[in-house]
Design an enzyme around this catalytic site. Structure first.
Site, short mmCIF file in Angstrom:
data_model
loop_
_atom_site.label_atom_id
_atom_site.label_comp_id
_atom_site.label_asym_id
_atom_site.label_seq_id
_atom_site.Cartn_x
_atom_site.Cartn_y
_atom_site.Cartn_z
N ASP A 106 -38.44 16.25 -19.30
CA ASP A 106 -39.97 16.47 -19.50
C ASP A 106 -40.77 16.35 -19.45
O ASP A 106 -41.20 15.55 -18.28
CB ASP A 106 -39.49 15.55 -21.12
CG ASP A 106 -40.25 15.46 -22.90
OD1 ASP A 106 -40.52 16.67 -22.17
OD2 ASP A 106 -41.51 15.19 -22.75
N SER A 107 -41.92 16.78 -20.00
CA SER A 107 -42.70 16.58 -18.88
C SER A 107 -43.65 15.47 -19.59
O SER A 107 -44.54 14.57 -18.86
CB SER A 107 -43.69 17.86 -20.42
OG SER A 107 -43.76 17.47 -21.45
N TYR A 136 -48.02 19.67 -20.76
CA TYR A 136 -47.48 21.08 -19.91
C TYR A 136 -48.01 22.02 -21.09
O TYR A 136 -48.22 23.28 -20.35
CB TYR A 136 -45.51 21.44 -19.83
CG TYR A 136 -45.43 20.43 -18.53
CD1 TYR A 136 -46.13 19.62 -17.99
CD2 TYR A 136 -44.42 20.74 -18.21
CE1 TYR A 136 -45.59 19.57 -16.49
CE2 TYR A 136 -43.39 20.19 -17.01
CZ TYR A 136 -44.06 19.55 -15.96
OH TYR A 136 -43.67 18.63 -15.25
N GLY A 137 -47.85 21.35 -22.13
CA GLY A 137 -48.11 23.10 -23.37
C GLY A 137 -49.15 23.39 -23.63
O GLY A 137 -49.21 24.85 -24.02
N CYS A 144 -37.45 19.81 -22.72
CA CYS A 144 -39.32 20.42 -23.49
C CYS A 144 -38.42 21.64 -23.37
O CYS A 144 -38.26 22.33 -22.76
CB CYS A 144 -39.62 19.47 -21.95
SG CYS A 144 -41.34 20.32 -21.89
N ASN A 145 -39.09 21.85 -23.74
CA ASN A 145 -39.44 23.27 -24.84
C ASN A 145 -40.43 24.23 -24.03
O ASN A 145 -39.96 25.33 -24.19
CB ASN A 145 -39.99 23.89 -26.37
CG ASN A 145 -38.69 23.12 -26.98
OD1 ASN A 145 -38.68 24.15 -27.88
ND2 ASN A 145 -38.78 22.01 -27.99
N THR A 146 -41.27 23.58 -23.44
CA THR A 146 -42.51 24.41 -22.66
C THR A 146 -42.02 24.49 -21.88
O THR A 146 -41.82 25.95 -20.67
CB THR A 146 -43.98 23.71 -22.58
OG1 THR A 146 -44.25 23.47 -24.04
CG2 THR A 146 -44.97 24.63 -21.77
N GLU A 204 -49.45 10.96 -28.63
CA GLU A 204 -49.45 10.53 -27.40
C GLU A 204 -50.26 9.40 -27.41
O GLU A 204 -50.37 8.06 -27.41
CB GLU A 204 -49.59 11.36 -26.62
CG GLU A 204 -48.31 11.90 -25.99
CD GLU A 204 -48.28 11.91 -24.63
OE1 GLU A 204 -49.12 12.06 -23.39
OE2 GLU A 204 -47.37 12.68 -24.73
N CYS A 251 -41.15 21.99 -30.42
CA CYS A 251 -41.36 20.44 -29.41
C CYS A 251 -41.17 19.47 -29.75
O CYS A 251 -40.81 18.37 -30.80
CB CYS A 251 -43.22 20.74 -29.36
SG CYS A 251 -44.03 19.51 -28.34
N THR A 252 -40.16 18.36 -28.57
CA THR A 252 -39.62 17.28 -28.76
C THR A 252 -40.39 16.71 -29.46
O THR A 252 -40.02 15.10 -29.50
CB THR A 252 -39.05 17.45 -27.33
OG1 THR A 252 -41.05 16.80 -26.35
CG2 THR A 252 -39.24 17.97 -26.86
N HIS A 253 -41.80 16.31 -29.36
CA HIS A 253 -42.96 15.71 -30.08
C HIS A 253 -42.82 15.71 -31.38
O HIS A 253 -43.09 14.95 -32.48
CB HIS A 253 -44.34 16.26 -29.34
CG HIS A 253 -44.81 15.07 -27.80
ND1 HIS A 253 -44.40 15.53 -26.33
CD2 HIS A 253 -45.96 14.23 -27.46
CE1 HIS A 253 -44.63 14.62 -25.58
NE2 HIS A 253 -45.03 14.27 -26.40
N1 DGL Z 1 -42.43 18.06 -24.10
C1 DGL Z 1 -43.41 19.27 -24.56
C2 DGL Z 1 -42.60 20.42 -25.22
O1 DGL Z 1 -41.60 19.91 -25.61
C3 DGL Z 1 -44.44 19.05 -25.35
C4 DGL Z 1 -45.10 18.19 -24.48
C5 DGL Z 1 -46.50 18.62 -23.43
O2 DGL Z 1 -47.57 19.59 -24.05
O3 DGL Z 1 -46.31 18.33 -22.31
O4 DGL Z 1 -43.63 21.66 -25.95
#
Ligand code: DGL
Length: 275
Positions: free
Chosen positions: A11-12, A43-44, A74-76, A159, A193-195
């Site tokens: 993940d990011s 990363y978003g 991580c979706n991004t 975060e 988004c995983t958050h």
């Molecule tokens: N983990 C990222 C996602 O699922 C979100 C956090 C990021 O922006 O890095 O898209």
């Protein structure tokens, strides 16, 4: 017998821990290595090229550790890097290894959950702009209409541990209002988004009755169970001693303090220098 090695989870930053938690519930017997690229997160809002370059570097690191299978939790990264890595890089890096993402398994089933056939996707700007969910859901459920809303403030709120506080209410309500203004008949909202699972309770309090909010960790874990059953050539290369190793590209103390919120239990990470 082939040599066996851990499954990699990437993940990011911290968010992939919410996915890993669900994977561990279903598949506790395997060994896992988690890498959070916290030094370069989030990363978003980053460009395709940057997300691709960072993700590829991390996938190469997993392969150097011997991981036969890497999950981009991580979706991004799944939206912006997965396809290119699968099509352009895997052959060169190690054609026997596999890299999987979170968008396809989620898209396979999310359309089936909606009665109204109208789904809302809440995600980072990068995931929304890639249109990956619209494209993938169309393949599995062409009758479903997809509406998207980028929620760029949600990751920093989480975060900074402000997601439970009253300050988060405004931004949660704002994006829920925006997506329901696009289509009031949406009956399924996907936290893409995983958050975002950390905002689940707050999101539910601001929604009208009849809207189901779906977090994807359980879906991804279920899909991994299925994948390993269908791919014995990969499964046989995954070691099974129940170990978990965590790496962060940033400060280990910060990671360990913060990771607890996402993982639900204390952990100790190691530092990986990557730039
Ligand atoms: N983990 C990222 C996602 O699922 C979100 C956090 C990021 O922006 O890095 O898209």
């Amino acid at each position: 017998m082939p040599t066996t090695q851990p499954i990699g989870i990437f993940d990011s930053g911290y968010g992939g821990l919410t996915v890993m938690k669900e994977i561990l519930r279903k598949l506790p017997q395997y060994d896992y290595v988690y890498l959070g690229d916290n030094a370069r997160a989030p990363y978003g809002n980053r460009s395709f090229e940057t997300v691709y370059r960072y993700t590829l570097q991390c996938v190469e690191w997993f392969f150097e550790q011997g991981c036969p299978l890497v999950i981009l939790a991580c979706n991004t990264a799944s939206a912006k890097a997965l396809r290119t890595i699968q099509q352009n890089d895997l052959q060169r890096l190690n054609p026997d290894n596999r890299v999987l993402g979170v968008i396809r398994p989620t898209s396979e089933i999310i359309g089936k959950i909606s009665t109204n056939k109208k789904i809302g996707i809440l995600a980072t700007k990068g995931t929304v702009n890639s249109a990956s969910y619209s494209i993938e859901i169309e393949k599995f459920s062409p009758e479903v209409e997809v509406f998207q809303e980028a929620c760029p403030i949600w990751v920093p709120l989480i975060e900074n541990n402000e997601h439970n506080g009253p300050g988060a209410d405004f931004f949660v309500q704002k994006h829920l209002h925006n997506i329901l203004a696009k289509e009031p008949a949406i009956d399924v909202l996907l936290l893409a988004c995983t958050h975002y699972p950390l905002l689940l309770d707050k999101i539910k309090t601001f929604l009208p009755d009849g809207i189901q909010v779906v977090a994807q960790g359980g879906i991804v874990a279920e899909s991994l169970v299925d994948y390993l059953q269908r791919h014995p050539e990969i499964e046989q290369r995954c070691s099974q001693h129940g170990t978990r190793t965590f790496y962060t590209t940033d400060d280990v103390k910060d990671f360990d303090n913060q990771a607890n919120i996402f993982f639900g239990e204390p952990l100790e990470s190691k530092h990986l220098d990557i730039r």
